[in-house]
Scaffold this motif. Structure first.
Motif, PDB file in Angstrom:
ATOM      1  N   GLY A   1       7.013   4.685  -8.454  1.00 50.94           N
ATOM      2  CA  GLY A   1       7.007   3.299  -8.016  1.00 50.94           C
ATOM      3  C   GLY A   1       7.827   2.337  -8.849  1.00 50.94           C
ATOM      4  O   GLY A   1       8.043   1.196  -8.422  1.00 50.94           O
TER       5      GLY A   1
ATOM      6  N   GLU B   1      -3.143   3.714 -10.213  1.00 47.33           N
ATOM      7  CA  GLU B   1      -3.848   2.874  -9.244  1.00 47.33           C
ATOM      8  C   GLU B   1      -3.985   3.590  -7.908  1.00 47.33           C
ATOM      9  O   GLU B   1      -5.034   3.541  -7.257  1.00 47.33           O
ATOM     10  CB  GLU B   1      -3.105   1.538  -9.059  1.00 47.33           C
ATOM     11  CG  GLU B   1      -3.024   0.674 -10.301  1.00 47.33           C
ATOM     12  CD  GLU B   1      -4.374   0.109 -10.713  1.00 47.33           C
ATOM     13  OE1 GLU B   1      -5.341   0.236  -9.944  1.00 47.33           O
ATOM     14  OE2 GLU B   1      -4.451  -0.461 -11.825  1.00 47.33           O
ATOM     15  N   VAL B   2      -2.918   4.265  -7.485  1.00 40.24           N
ATOM     16  CA  VAL B   2      -2.948   4.997  -6.221  1.00 40.24           C
ATOM     17  C   VAL B   2      -3.956   6.141  -6.296  1.00 40.24           C
ATOM     18  O   VAL B   2      -4.737   6.370  -5.365  1.00 40.24           O
ATOM     19  CB  VAL B   2      -1.542   5.530  -5.885  1.00 40.24           C
ATOM     20  CG1 VAL B   2      -1.595   6.506  -4.713  1.00 40.24           C
ATOM     21  CG2 VAL B   2      -0.613   4.373  -5.555  1.00 40.24           C
ATOM     22  N   TYR B   3      -3.950   6.858  -7.399  1.00 45.42           N
ATOM     23  CA  TYR B   3      -4.830   8.017  -7.530  1.00 45.42           C
ATOM     24  C   TYR B   3      -6.297   7.605  -7.655  1.00 45.42           C
ATOM     25  O   TYR B   3      -7.176   8.175  -7.016  1.00 45.42           O
ATOM     26  CB  TYR B   3      -4.427   8.837  -8.761  1.00 45.42           C
ATOM     27  CG  TYR B   3      -5.264  10.074  -8.937  1.00 45.42           C
ATOM     28  CD1 TYR B   3      -4.982  11.229  -8.221  1.00 45.42           C
ATOM     29  CD2 TYR B   3      -6.351  10.088  -9.807  1.00 45.42           C
ATOM     30  CE1 TYR B   3      -5.749  12.359  -8.372  1.00 45.42           C
ATOM     31  CE2 TYR B   3      -7.128  11.215  -9.958  1.00 45.42           C
ATOM     32  CZ  TYR B   3      -6.823  12.353  -9.245  1.00 45.42           C
ATOM     33  OH  TYR B   3      -7.603  13.473  -9.383  1.00 45.42           O
TER      34      TYR B   3
ATOM     35  N   PRO C   1       0.829  -1.202   0.000  1.00 43.54           N
ATOM     36  CA  PRO C   1       0.000   0.000   0.000  1.00 43.54           C
ATOM     37  C   PRO C   1       0.859   1.246   0.000  1.00 43.54           C
ATOM     38  O   PRO C   1       2.017   1.232   0.395  1.00 43.54           O
ATOM     39  CB  PRO C   1      -0.806  -0.125   1.304  1.00 43.54           C
ATOM     40  CG  PRO C   1      -0.750  -1.573   1.639  1.00 43.54           C
ATOM     41  CD  PRO C   1       0.568  -2.071   1.122  1.00 43.54           C
ATOM     42  N   SER C   2       0.279   2.350  -0.429  1.00 47.46           N
ATOM     43  CA  SER C   2       1.024   3.594  -0.493  1.00 47.46           C
ATOM     44  C   SER C   2       0.983   4.300   0.844  1.00 47.46           C
ATOM     45  O   SER C   2       0.105   4.090   1.651  1.00 47.46           O
ATOM     46  CB  SER C   2       0.431   4.494  -1.583  1.00 47.46           C
ATOM     47  OG  SER C   2      -0.939   4.694  -1.337  1.00 47.46           O
TER      48      SER C   2
ATOM     49  N   LEU D   1       1.611  12.063  -5.446  1.00 50.93           N
ATOM     50  CA  LEU D   1       1.775  10.771  -6.087  1.00 50.93           C
ATOM     51  C   LEU D   1       3.243  10.379  -6.070  1.00 50.93           C
ATOM     52  O   LEU D   1       4.118  11.205  -5.786  1.00 50.93           O
ATOM     53  CB  LEU D   1       1.274  10.814  -7.535  1.00 50.93           C
ATOM     54  CG  LEU D   1      -0.220  11.104  -7.741  1.00 50.93           C
ATOM     55  CD1 LEU D   1      -0.493  11.433  -9.198  1.00 50.93           C
ATOM     56  CD2 LEU D   1      -1.047   9.922  -7.291  1.00 50.93           C
TER      57      LEU D   1
ATOM     58  N   ALA E   1      -6.185  10.235  -3.036  1.00 46.51           N
ATOM     59  CA  ALA E   1      -6.876   8.969  -2.846  1.00 46.51           C
ATOM     60  C   ALA E   1      -8.388   9.070  -2.926  1.00 46.51           C
ATOM     61  O   ALA E   1      -9.071   8.063  -2.969  1.00 46.51           O
ATOM     62  CB  ALA E   1      -6.493   8.380  -1.486  1.00 46.51           C
TER      63      ALA E   1
ATOM     64  N   GLY F   1      -6.884   4.661  -4.402  1.00 47.78           N
ATOM     65  CA  GLY F   1      -6.340   4.854  -3.077  1.00 47.78           C
ATOM     66  C   GLY F   1      -5.618   3.627  -2.558  1.00 47.78           C
ATOM     67  O   GLY F   1      -5.219   3.576  -1.402  1.00 47.78           O
ATOM     68  N   ALA F   2      -5.427   2.642  -3.407  1.00 48.97           N
ATOM     69  CA  ALA F   2      -4.742   1.399  -3.029  1.00 48.97           C
ATOM     70  C   ALA F   2      -4.163   0.780  -4.290  1.00 48.97           C
ATOM     71  O   ALA F   2      -4.496   1.180  -5.405  1.00 48.97           O
ATOM     72  CB  ALA F   2      -5.698   0.436  -2.340  1.00 48.97           C
ATOM     73  N   ILE F   3      -3.307  -0.207  -4.093  1.00 46.43           N
ATOM     74  CA  ILE F   3      -2.639  -0.866  -5.207  1.00 46.43           C
ATOM     75  C   ILE F   3      -3.040  -2.330  -5.229  1.00 46.43           C
ATOM     76  O   ILE F   3      -2.971  -3.003  -4.200  1.00 46.43           O
ATOM     77  CB  ILE F   3      -1.110  -0.749  -5.066  1.00 46.43           C
ATOM     78  CG1 ILE F   3      -0.705   0.733  -4.993  1.00 46.43           C
ATOM     79  CG2 ILE F   3      -0.400  -1.417  -6.232  1.00 46.43           C
ATOM     80  CD1 ILE F   3       0.724   0.946  -4.568  1.00 46.43           C
TER      81      ILE F   3
ATOM     82  N   LEU G   1      -0.989   9.177   1.534  1.00 44.68           N
ATOM     83  CA  LEU G   1      -1.871   9.696   0.508  1.00 44.68           C
ATOM     84  C   LEU G   1      -2.776  10.760   1.091  1.00 44.68           C
ATOM     85  O   LEU G   1      -3.373  10.589   2.141  1.00 44.68           O
ATOM     86  CB  LEU G   1      -2.734   8.570  -0.071  1.00 44.68           C
ATOM     87  CG  LEU G   1      -2.026   7.571  -0.965  1.00 44.68           C
ATOM     88  CD1 LEU G   1      -3.026   6.548  -1.442  1.00 44.68           C
ATOM     89  CD2 LEU G   1      -1.369   8.253  -2.129  1.00 44.68           C
TER      90      LEU G   1
END
Length: 423
Positions: free
Chosen positions: A251, A276-278, A69-70, A248, A78, A281-283, A73
């Motif tokens: 990665g 995916e993050v934007y 996970p990021s 952001l 997110a 909010g998760a990968i 954020l």
């Protein structure tokens, strides 16, 4: 010793009275000890099972790792997944495209503006990728563009995701060191994402070509100096700072994810993880990147952040100064975490100055907090570039065998082909 005496139905006239002594500590204390032992045993078993699951979830046999996970954020990064992006309430592809027509109106490119002949240059995960000409303004001077198509037939989810990536690039806006979105064709099938054409291709292939004994090819000078390495590195940092300003991170910073122009303008691509993050909010757990470019916290499946990009930037400097050598050539991809846990880093390449190697080492500090920020790293590159050698050409005599490189680097051969995997 504490005792309780209990008289059982005794009266004053009784000659014999029974007294019962209850020693509660004889019962309670062993019970407490047994309970504490069982709790400790349960905790130890839980930690052991969690460690086993973490090792099983890391697909080390493939030389790649899932992205954790990021970290950090903001709501801006997110929270757009359900509001700004493609509506999920639509139940058919046709209704979805009608709904999105207005949102993407400014990006629409009439299909008749494209040349009839399409040159397929790659087969991406979403569909074929073509190079073609787009006629805008002067018909005698068409513009070379790349069309990223969505394969057919496509389900509702695939269409939603494809449109979401177009909107994400629209949100990012223009930056000279990111591959530009020129437009889209989404009013009907097949769906196209229109991207600028960076004809020289990816930086890794360029570095490999620099190993050859040639002076120029197609007008591009295939000689690289230390000063030009700093020049390319600063441009990559500018793109990363642009992403950081939007909360952001990239990665997967690597030479294979950078496109190069004739004037050595670098353009960062491979923004799938940032999307995916934007958007969510998760990968997704299925999103994987090569192990040898990952920071230790990423290998340990901890939350990802911009300092992980700083670590990868140090690997990028190593790639450039060695003209495309695989990182950690003596370490198998599946052993990279154990190698780093022993606090080992790559040795200084023979073609690398002490100044540049010190920059690499600052990026490879185990603790994230001890690594320089993007701004600090940018300033150090600017200082180093002022005294860098701009005459001596970097030279590596050995030519690269792509299959051998892929095995040592721990990546798939498909990642080495000329590709516009921008999103």
């Amino acid at each position: 010793r504490i005792m309780m005496r209990i008289l059982l139905e005794c009266s004053l006239s009784d000659k014999l009275c029974v007294v019962r002594e209850q020693q509660y500590e004889i019962i309670i204390i062993p019970t407490i000890l047994v309970g504490v032992f069982l709790i400790l045993l349960a905790v130890i078993l839980w930690l052991f099972i969690r460690e086993q699951r973490a090792q099983q979830q890391s697909p080390r046999l493939q030389g790649i790792a899932a992205v954790p996970p990021s970290r950090g954020l903001s709501l801006e990064a997110a929270g757009h997944g359900g509001s700004m992006f493609v509506p999920l309430k639509e139940r058919s592809v046709e209704s979805l495209l009608q709904t999105m027509t207005h949102a993407l109106a400014k990006l629409q490119v009439p299909r008749e503006q494209f040349c009839d002949s399409l040159e397929q240059i790659h087969s991406g995960s979403y569909g074929a990728i073509y190079r073609t000409k787009m006629y805008i303004g002067d018909p005698a001077k068409p513009k070379s563009v790349v069309l990223k198509a969505l394969k057919e037939p496509a389900g509702l989810y695939e269409v939603q995701d494809f449109l979401g990536r177009i909107q994400f690039y629209q949100y990012l806006g223009k930056h000279k060191n990111l591959v530009q979105l020129e437009g889209c064709c989404t009013e009907g099938l097949p769906l196209y994402m229109v991207l600028e054409d960076v004809t020289q291709g990816d930086l890794l292939s360029f570095l490999w070509t620099c190993r050859r004994d040639v002076m120029t090819m197609d007008g591009l000078l295939y000689d690289l100096t230390e000063k030009q390495v700093y020049h390319i590195g600063r441009q990559v940092l500018q793109a990363l700072e642009f992403l950081q300003d939007k909360h952001l991170f990239h990665g997967d910073v690597a030479a294979r994810n950078i496109l190069i122009q004739c004037d050595l303008t670098a353009k960062l691509c491979g923004l799938g993880l940032a999307y995916e993050v934007y958007a969510r909010g998760a990968i997704p757990a299925t999103y994987t990147v090569p192990l040898k470019w990952l920071a230790p916290e990423r290998l340990l499946l901890r939350p990802a952040g911009i300092r992980g990009d700083v670590w990868s930037f140090g690997i990028l400097l190593y790639e450039m100064v060695t003209l495309g050598a695989p990182p950690y050539p003596e370490v198998p991809p599946t052993s990279i975490l154990q190698y780093l846990q022993r606090r080992k880093i790559m040795k200084k390449p023979s073609s690398c100055t002490h100044t540049m190697y010190n920059l690499m080492k600052s990026c490879w500090r185990w603790s994230e907090e001890s690594r320089p920020s993007l701004k600090e790293l940018h300033a150090r590159l600017e200082t180093a570039a002022r005294t860098a050698n701009d005459k001596a050409v970097l030279q590596v005599p050995e030519l690269v065998v792509p299959e051998l490189y892929a095995a040592v680097a721990g990546i798939g051969m498909e990642s080495l082909s000329y590709s516009y995997s921008i999103l």
